[in-house]
Motif scaffolding. Structure first.
Motif, PDB file in Angstrom:
ATOM      1  N   ARG A  75       0.873  -1.174   0.000  1.00  0.00           N
ATOM      2  CA  ARG A  75       0.000   0.000   0.000  1.00  0.00           C
ATOM      3  C   ARG A  75       0.910   1.224   0.000  1.00  0.00           C
ATOM      4  O   ARG A  75       1.706   1.403   0.923  1.00  0.00           O
ATOM      5  N   ASN A  76       0.797   2.051  -1.019  1.00  0.00           N
ATOM      6  CA  ASN A  76       1.668   3.222  -1.165  1.00  0.00           C
ATOM      7  C   ASN A  76       1.496   4.214  -0.019  1.00  0.00           C
ATOM      8  O   ASN A  76       0.411   4.335   0.555  1.00  0.00           O
ATOM      9  N   GLY A  77       2.575   4.945   0.255  1.00  0.00           N
ATOM     10  CA  GLY A  77       2.517   6.005   1.245  1.00  0.00           C
ATOM     11  C   GLY A  77       1.669   7.158   0.743  1.00  0.00           C
ATOM     12  O   GLY A  77       1.362   7.266  -0.447  1.00  0.00           O
ATOM     13  N   HIS A  78       1.308   8.035   1.654  1.00  0.00           N
ATOM     14  CA  HIS A  78       0.460   9.170   1.292  1.00  0.00           C
ATOM     15  C   HIS A  78       0.617  10.276   2.346  1.00  0.00           C
ATOM     16  O   HIS A  78       1.148  10.045   3.427  1.00  0.00           O
ATOM     17  N   TYR A  79       0.144  11.449   2.018  1.00  0.00           N
ATOM     18  CA  TYR A  79       0.138  12.545   2.972  1.00  0.00           C
ATOM     19  C   TYR A  79      -1.192  12.573   3.704  1.00  0.00           C
ATOM     20  O   TYR A  79      -2.237  12.253   3.149  1.00  0.00           O
ATOM     21  N   ARG A  80      -1.117  12.966   4.968  1.00  0.00           N
ATOM     22  CA  ARG A  80      -2.319  13.125   5.786  1.00  0.00           C
ATOM     23  C   ARG A  80      -2.133  14.366   6.636  1.00  0.00           C
ATOM     24  O   ARG A  80      -1.040  14.632   7.125  1.00  0.00           O
ATOM     25  N   GLN A  81      -3.199  15.093   6.836  1.00  0.00           N
ATOM     26  CA  GLN A  81      -3.108  16.282   7.673  1.00  0.00           C
ATOM     27  C   GLN A  81      -2.873  15.852   9.119  1.00  0.00           C
ATOM     28  O   GLN A  81      -3.590  15.013   9.654  1.00  0.00           O
ATOM     29  N   ALA A  82      -1.847  16.430   9.732  1.00  0.00           N
ATOM     30  CA  ALA A  82      -1.534  16.100  11.124  1.00  0.00           C
ATOM     31  C   ALA A  82      -2.589  16.683  12.046  1.00  0.00           C
ATOM     32  O   ALA A  82      -3.070  17.793  11.819  1.00  0.00           O
ATOM     33  N   PRO A  83      -2.936  15.947  13.090  1.00  0.00           N
ATOM     34  CA  PRO A  83      -3.856  16.510  14.076  1.00  0.00           C
ATOM     35  C   PRO A  83      -3.199  17.676  14.803  1.00  0.00           C
ATOM     36  O   PRO A  83      -1.985  17.854  14.734  1.00  0.00           O
ATOM     37  N   ARG A  84      -3.963  18.412  15.508  1.00  0.00           N
ATOM     38  CA  ARG A  84      -3.431  19.553  16.259  1.00  0.00           C
ATOM     39  C   ARG A  84      -2.542  19.081  17.399  1.00  0.00           C
ATOM     40  O   ARG A  84      -2.491  17.904  17.715  1.00  0.00           O
ATOM     41  N   TYR A  85      -1.852  19.993  17.983  1.00  0.00           N
ATOM     42  CA  TYR A  85      -1.033  19.763  19.179  1.00  0.00           C
ATOM     43  C   TYR A  85       0.205  18.912  18.914  1.00  0.00           C
ATOM     44  O   TYR A  85       0.567  18.055  19.706  1.00  0.00           O
ATOM     45  N   ARG A  86       0.848  19.119  17.776  1.00  0.00           N
ATOM     46  CA  ARG A  86       2.161  18.537  17.467  1.00  0.00           C
ATOM     47  C   ARG A  86       2.242  17.031  17.653  1.00  0.00           C
ATOM     48  O   ARG A  86       3.187  16.512  18.217  1.00  0.00           O
ATOM     49  N   LYS A  87       1.292  16.330  17.194  1.00  0.00           N
ATOM     50  CA  LYS A  87       1.354  14.869  17.267  1.00  0.00           C
ATOM     51  C   LYS A  87       2.269  14.347  16.165  1.00  0.00           C
ATOM     52  O   LYS A  87       2.419  14.973  15.124  1.00  0.00           O
ATOM     53  N   TRP A  89       3.442  10.798  13.786  1.00  0.00           N
ATOM     54  CA  TRP A  89       2.932   9.530  13.288  1.00  0.00           C
ATOM     55  C   TRP A  89       3.861   8.401  13.720  1.00  0.00           C
ATOM     56  O   TRP A  89       5.069   8.461  13.524  1.00  0.00           O
ATOM     57  N   VAL A  90       3.288   7.368  14.323  1.00  0.00           N
ATOM     58  CA  VAL A  90       4.025   6.161  14.681  1.00  0.00           C
ATOM     59  C   VAL A  90       3.672   5.120  13.626  1.00  0.00           C
ATOM     60  O   VAL A  90       2.502   4.750  13.471  1.00  0.00           O
ATOM     61  N   GLN A  91       4.684   4.690  12.885  1.00  0.00           N
ATOM     62  CA  GLN A  91       4.491   3.758  11.769  1.00  0.00           C
ATOM     63  C   GLN A  91       3.926   2.426  12.261  1.00  0.00           C
ATOM     64  O   GLN A  91       4.349   1.905  13.288  1.00  0.00           O
ATOM     65  N   HIS A 107      -0.433   4.984  14.254  1.00  0.00           N
ATOM     66  CA  HIS A 107      -1.295   5.883  15.016  1.00  0.00           C
ATOM     67  C   HIS A 107      -0.558   7.185  15.306  1.00  0.00           C
ATOM     68  O   HIS A 107       0.651   7.278  15.173  1.00  0.00           O
ATOM     69  N   TRP A 108      -1.317   8.182  15.717  1.00  0.00           N
ATOM     70  CA  TRP A 108      -0.760   9.470  16.108  1.00  0.00           C
ATOM     71  C   TRP A 108      -0.407   9.448  17.586  1.00  0.00           C
ATOM     72  O   TRP A 108      -1.144   8.908  18.389  1.00  0.00           O
ATOM     73  N   ARG A 109       0.740  10.039  17.925  1.00  0.00           N
ATOM     74  CA  ARG A 109       1.176  10.113  19.318  1.00  0.00           C
ATOM     75  C   ARG A 109       1.714  11.514  19.591  1.00  0.00           C
ATOM     76  O   ARG A 109       2.327  12.126  18.738  1.00  0.00           O
ATOM     77  N   ARG A 110       1.512  12.002  20.807  1.00  0.00           N
ATOM     78  CA  ARG A 110       2.045  13.312  21.205  1.00  0.00           C
ATOM     79  C   ARG A 110       3.516  13.232  21.443  1.00  0.00           C
ATOM     80  O   ARG A 110       4.062  12.327  21.933  1.00  0.00           O
TER      81      ARG A 110
END
Length: 110
Positions: A75-87, A89-91, A107-110
């Motif tokens: 599955r190819n990589g892609h861009y995603r808008q990051a959530p607020r508060y400087r999270k 991405w954990v692969q 998942h997203w992590r702070r």
């Protein structure tokens, strides 16, 4: 002290039991892993060159293999808008278990 439970109290208790007995296990099952269990390890990741982001707030989510029908599909990589508060991405990754390899979702992590 009242020995009897009225109908409203009984219905409230039953609703709570259904909520905790059905919805929560389903939600927890979806958080930990996804896809099928496969007995062979995933192949080496495909080297991807991320193009420039469409806007500065987007984060590159690298591609990964997905188990489908006993084999791996990229599955190819892609861009995603990051959530607020400087999270960050954990692969996602495959984890070996006694039954085979299981994919743990990214998942997203702070």
């Amino acid at each position: 002290m009242n020995k009897y439970i009225n109908k409203q109290s009984l219905m409230k208790i039953l609703k709570e039991l259904v909520l905790f007995g059905v919805l929560i296990p389903l939600a927890l099952a979806g958080l930990s892993c996804s896809g099928e269990i496969i007995t062979t390890p995933p192949p080496p990741a495909v080297v991807e060159v991320a193009p420039g982001p469409p806007v500065p707030s987007y984060v590159w989510i690298p591609g990964h293999y997905v188990a489908r029908g006993g084999t791996y599909v990229w599955r190819n990589g892609h861009y995603r808008q990051a959530p607020r508060y400087r999270k960050v991405w954990v692969q996602g990754r495959y984890v070996q278990s006694p039954r085979g390899y299981i994919y743990k979702k990214g998942h997203w992590r702070r």
